[in-house]
Design an enzyme around this catalytic site. Sequence first.
Site, short mmCIF file in Angstrom:
data_model
loop_
_atom_site.label_atom_id
_atom_site.label_comp_id
_atom_site.label_asym_id
_atom_site.label_seq_id
_atom_site.Cartn_x
_atom_site.Cartn_y
_atom_site.Cartn_z
N GLU A 1 56.93 59.00 44.04
CA GLU A 1 55.81 58.53 44.85
C GLU A 1 54.53 59.24 44.45
O GLU A 1 54.37 60.45 44.71
CB GLU A 1 56.10 58.79 46.34
CG GLU A 1 55.06 58.12 47.23
CD GLU A 1 55.08 58.59 48.69
OE1 GLU A 1 55.99 59.34 49.06
OE2 GLU A 1 54.14 58.23 49.41
N LYS B 1 74.79 62.29 58.64
CA LYS B 1 73.99 61.27 57.94
C LYS B 1 73.26 60.31 58.89
O LYS B 1 72.96 59.17 58.53
CB LYS B 1 74.88 60.44 56.98
CG LYS B 1 75.77 61.27 56.07
CD LYS B 1 75.05 61.81 54.87
CE LYS B 1 75.80 62.94 54.19
NZ LYS B 1 76.49 62.58 52.97
N ASP C 1 72.21 67.39 49.37
CA ASP C 1 72.65 66.01 49.56
C ASP C 1 71.50 65.19 50.14
O ASP C 1 71.16 65.33 51.32
CB ASP C 1 73.86 66.00 50.51
CG ASP C 1 74.46 64.61 50.64
OD1 ASP C 1 73.81 63.63 50.21
OD2 ASP C 1 75.58 64.50 51.17
N HIS D 1 28.93 57.75 67.31
CA HIS D 1 27.77 57.97 66.44
C HIS D 1 28.11 57.81 64.97
O HIS D 1 27.26 57.96 64.12
CB HIS D 1 27.19 59.35 66.69
CG HIS D 1 26.68 59.52 68.07
ND1 HIS D 1 25.57 58.86 68.53
CD2 HIS D 1 27.15 60.24 69.12
CE1 HIS D 1 25.35 59.18 69.79
NE2 HIS D 1 26.31 60.00 70.18
#
Lengths: 396, 396, 396, 396
Positions: free
Chosen positions: D93, D223, D297, D388
């Site tokens: 990425e 998991k 893992d 603003h």
Amino acid sequence: METSSESSGGKIPRSSDDDYTAEAGSKRVRFVQERTGASLKHVASYSFDPATLPGNVEHFIGAAQVPIGVAGPLLVNGEHAQGEFYVPMATTEGTLVASYNRGMKIASAVGGVKVTVVDDAMQRAPAFVFESAREARDFGLWLKEHFEEIKAQADATTKSGSLRDIQQFPAGPTLYTRFNYTTGDAAGQNMVGKATAFACKWIASHHPEIRHFTLESNFATDKKASQVNMLHTRGKRVIAEIVMTPDQVREEMKVEVEQLFRTRLVSNLGAFMAGANNNGAHSANGITAMFIATGQDAANVAESSVAYDFSEIRPNGDYYRSITLPALIVGTYGGGTGLATQRECLEMLDCYGDGKVNKLAEIIAATVLCGELSLGLAIVAGHWVTSHDKLGRNRP
Amino acid sequence: METSSESSGGKIPRSSDDDYTAEAGSKRVRFVQERTGASLKHVASYSFDPATLPGNVEHFIGAAQVPIGVAGPLLVNGEHAQGEFYVPMATTEGTLVASYNRGMKIASAVGGVKVTVVDDAMQRAPAFVFESAREARDFGLWLKEHFEEIKAQADATTKSGSLRDIQQFPAGPTLYTRFNYTTGDAAGQNMVGKATAFACKWIASHHPEIRHFTLESNFATDKKASQVNMLHTRGKRVIAEIVMTPDQVREEMKVEVEQLFRTRLVSNLGAFMAGANNNGAHSANGITAMFIATGQDAANVAESSVAYDFSEIRPNGDYYRSITLPALIVGTYGGGTGLATQRECLEMLDCYGDGKVNKLAEIIAATVLCGELSLGLAIVAGHWVTSHDKLGRNRP
Amino acid sequence: METSSESSGGKIPRSSDDDYTAEAGSKRVRFVQERTGASLKHVASYSFDPATLPGNVEHFIGAAQVPIGVAGPLLVNGEHAQGEFYVPMATTEGTLVASYNRGMKIASAVGGVKVTVVDDAMQRAPAFVFESAREARDFGLWLKEHFEEIKAQADATTKSGSLRDIQQFPAGPTLYTRFNYTTGDAAGQNMVGKATAFACKWIASHHPEIRHFTLESNFATDKKASQVNMLHTRGKRVIAEIVMTPDQVREEMKVEVEQLFRTRLVSNLGAFMAGANNNGAHSANGITAMFIATGQDAANVAESSVAYDFSEIRPNGDYYRSITLPALIVGTYGGGTGLATQRECLEMLDCYGDGKVNKLAEIIAATVLCGELSLGLAIVAGHWVTSHDKLGRNRP
Amino acid sequence: METSSESSGGKIPRSSDDDYTAEAGSKRVRFVQERTGASLKHVASYSFDPATLPGNVEHFIGAAQVPIGVAGPLLVNGEHAQGEFYVPMATTEGTLVASYNRGMKIASAVGGVKVTVVDDAMQRAPAFVFESAREARDFGLWLKEHFEEIKAQADATTKSGSLRDIQQFPAGPTLYTRFNYTTGDAAGQNMVGKATAFACKWIASHHPEIRHFTLESNFATDKKASQVNMLHTRGKRVIAEIVMTPDQVREEMKVEVEQLFRTRLVSNLGAFMAGANNNGAHSANGITAMFIATGQDAANVAESSVAYDFSEIRPNGDYYRSITLPALIVGTYGGGTGLATQRECLEMLDCYGDGKVNKLAEIIAATVLCGELSLGLAIVAGHWVTSHDKLGRNRP
């Protein structure tokens, strides 16, 4: 003709002529007294006409007398509720009325509570089970294509309800749906149940492959809090807000803005980590007390009590606090609203009958916010500790 | 001396002598009537002695009359409740009593409901904020080392409460804790609040580095449903169970086991996906109706209504169904239990006073299970569709 | 010109000319080796051309070599993937490939896995903060009225993305939104970020009252599992299903349908009570191994691994099992898909490039289901206990 | 002897002599190339010795080459990690390494990140199913009474693991448990599985009434992210913290403390309402990149990526920010830690082997916090709007 308690064995006696008379009630009271040995003197002391009870209770024996206290005046700046209100709260929890009353006093002193109804949806959630996910998905497309016909079926069953949209949630071979309605001044659970059943009958007769069907699949989620209701509203979604200057906080609450705010930060993470459905303080207290007083279905406290607190210190130093009630289920018509004390309490708020439901929602949300202010203050004022001001120092 | 409504401006009148008299109530009723134009005739009609109200309500004006129906007999096979009971249910929702009554009839026909109280814990959840996580962690170790001293402080404040353990949940610079107690026959929220405050005072005076402290951090989670309470119990954790043979299901319910079970499967996934705190049907209905009738704090419906359904078809074909209530908050002493109608309803169940709290918990859980059976049946019987029996086919 | 490691102090050297050359990588490798004493011999051994790395990594020093095993053949009956596939799985967890391979063997023996993509949505979630909830609500109405104009702005930034709808979630003074897109063959996170930023620029210039704005408000929820994504899809929503006769279960799995099913019942309640985002077994294993192999963003395992299991015994006795992946984030274009080994692995599946994303989604979901079958079997076969076959009896 | 691809039909070839040789790998590569038409040139280019792979992968064909970038120096003030570190991040990425690097630069400039490991637990979660809840409850009492014997059984199976405690969660007829262990320098999932299976064998032989048993009941939750793990830790619970003065924020981040903080408030409510398991920004990015690089893992990202952000403005104006990782599953021994590139990356951090696991946990948590700072800054700096300074005004 009646089944007398004498001959009923263990069976509760009912009158087959008219079960909603003082006599029918008395007969059951005697039956219960005989069977259990308990006196039901107070339970059997009620002032309403039993003929008003059909549709509200079966096997009636009398009434619970839940003490009502009044809190107020509550200054509300809503779109439907405007001005001062005296709020009836039915409760047996000591300090509850006093605490809300204190919050209302604070709120009134700083201009009152602003309230806005931002969404409105009541739903029934049928599930449609197919051979496989593929047929379920295709059925979902079909549902979208036939929305207008389905809506026509649903809307034909009710004059105040209207089907807004159908949400779809596919999983496995099943398409879970939510049929979302607006329901006028009624809470509307029964109305949407009937409308959805009617619409589903049409659906089943026009879409052949449905393997199983259930009118409710725990996706509504009636009488249960849920993320889906917190995200998508059940009943009214109402937001109550207040802004106080630091001087107002100091004067009315005798604490500093920063103290209130810091405790909120700790509590917000606490709620997130605890997996709570509410990061506020005790919305359930105010909601329950008003629900019982005004003839709402108190079992809806399960879902109506969920709340989002959002507080901030504004750039100019002001303390902003809000409570969002995403699933406030209220009605001013139907349900228990027409019963004797319940109607009186609604009338105290000028909230009985047609065109009043958003007003009632606003008053309840404003009340809840006052309770948040008050309990928040109690926690801070009693128990605040800094390195210079240790816990207990100020408490004898 | 009294503040008269005439001179009070908007302020609700209170009697400084004794605010719990019929006169004090009447004065407020007149005040509210004048201010709002509403009649409070029924609200002001109550049969109890106002002198019984201190500790239960402030600013009282009368009572909500919530209709009570009786359901039963309910056959319970508990460790504390055994035999038949007639159950008072205060509600304004039509069909509720009838539905529970039907479930009780089914349950009685097959031997009744087995109920077991499996855990007991009431908590207050103080948070201790430090400079950094490291001091918070070390404080956690210190807490463990000093548990006996802390327990001595907490237990000294109460004769029926007892500190069981302190759970720790560290996050950021804060140690969130849960002080878990048993509380005898009282629901015990106030008891544990007082005990924990007292214990924390000792803690603060013996551990110097606490930067901030809050007696409640949204980890209790009082009046709010939460994962932590569902996992670790708040009040009583009670499990009600029933086993029916396929013939019994057919005879008593007129459906097949497989129909009941399949609908449960769909509903269980629905609840999981919806993020509901309850995969059952409508525990809130029975709990709320009994809470109002028996003087429990109905605001606790927020947390007490959470439930786990577990159903299975046993290897021999029997239908097993259970409901687990992980956070049932009940008392038979204190709170609203001593009020007029509330006490009578507890006495109907032989559940008033000392040594009765587990019995009441068992009866409520058994009632809830009957409601699950009844509503489950209604959903299945009315709306079941198979490929051979399409939706609506059987419905005119 | 380059910053040499010798003169950089602690700063990692970069080449200002071209940082994506073997030399630039080697310079950093030497720098790290000098600073840390570690050898990076293997890290520096890669077969790809560093010129392919821009857009995928900065400060590159080499590559992690994650072992790839191959599982299969996997027989898929999808709408995009049809036939047998050999699945590359990058992992360091022993038995993972073998377990999936076993599941694929079982699935193939009974006709393969049916897979269906049922929804498609990638989102960015800007929040708009106002003075009060009322302005936020009105802004929500304005958003609906101007959807087409907003969509035109968003869609103008991308040729493959398309704004589907904007969901609204009001709380406090803030309107949280989800801008949902379809994104062609790309996973699309960056695409939707850019499109939404562009659309919000238009919104801000046309709606004056926005007090604060944030392009992301934790409602997307990128790299985080959430109920909102589980309900409403992030990436693809894919469902994989298999149906086995009792004989097939016995023959291929050496267990009974009822054993598999009963364990699912227990696990489903376990997941519900644990507050898990997945009631299946271990979807993360298969997804992660395929994500690493095929150049998906492995950090999306956080959200992509959520899953709904739904299993049932059909009326004819067949065992139906499915897994629903509500947030499977995949692309066959962009991201890491064009890198050396990653592209080869996509090509193994004939899933590289345009028009392949649903095919890849189907293969991953089918793989996940095979892993569920295999681990489910392992749990049952090794550890099943009945009154006639106690735990451990069969295990030496 | 080998099964040649020529004769295997669709079956993946394995060598029955030694499947972990270059030849065995090549044979499978050829098989896959023949079957799929894909080239696996890069996949088959690896620098490690295949003989190192047993226990990490089956059916190996080569390796995924995941680009590694280096970020740093990261200044850590832990109890185990102290000083500057160069952090290997394996990712595809773009901007990820650069973003973490920027966060590390900011953190280093203000004295580094303080990190503390506050809890340690790895678990397996067997469920024990009985005839009814009553037997399950009694079994729970029995478990408590026999804890020492059960612990002796479990601990006998491992030299580095130790059973800490057994948590109990009753529901229906089932007692769900969590067997919590410390596991030395290993992540320990397999270790605790084996120990628990052994202990359960002893349990089953000493407690006769167990109707069903499953070694894992979705309560671990391996998991899978879950509330129970977020509350009670899975792996290490680690907290990383930083404090910056307003001047430091201005100088290093070019924004104001209040801007950072306000965006956190909005995001925290967003996460709560979205039902996210993480109210931070993107912990999964840093964790995944380090997990892949260091042989953890990566499928554990599902649970390890959950996080609690807590930020505050301290009374003196300082900006405090922390991230709590309640389920960081790491090992420096076993699993993938000994593989070629993985070991090198651990050695870069001086985290390979015995006695290093807490050090690694601290470095990962510190890295995550730097990523939170960096992304938080990006959101604020690019997209802040006030009355603003409207959105887009500053962006061309």
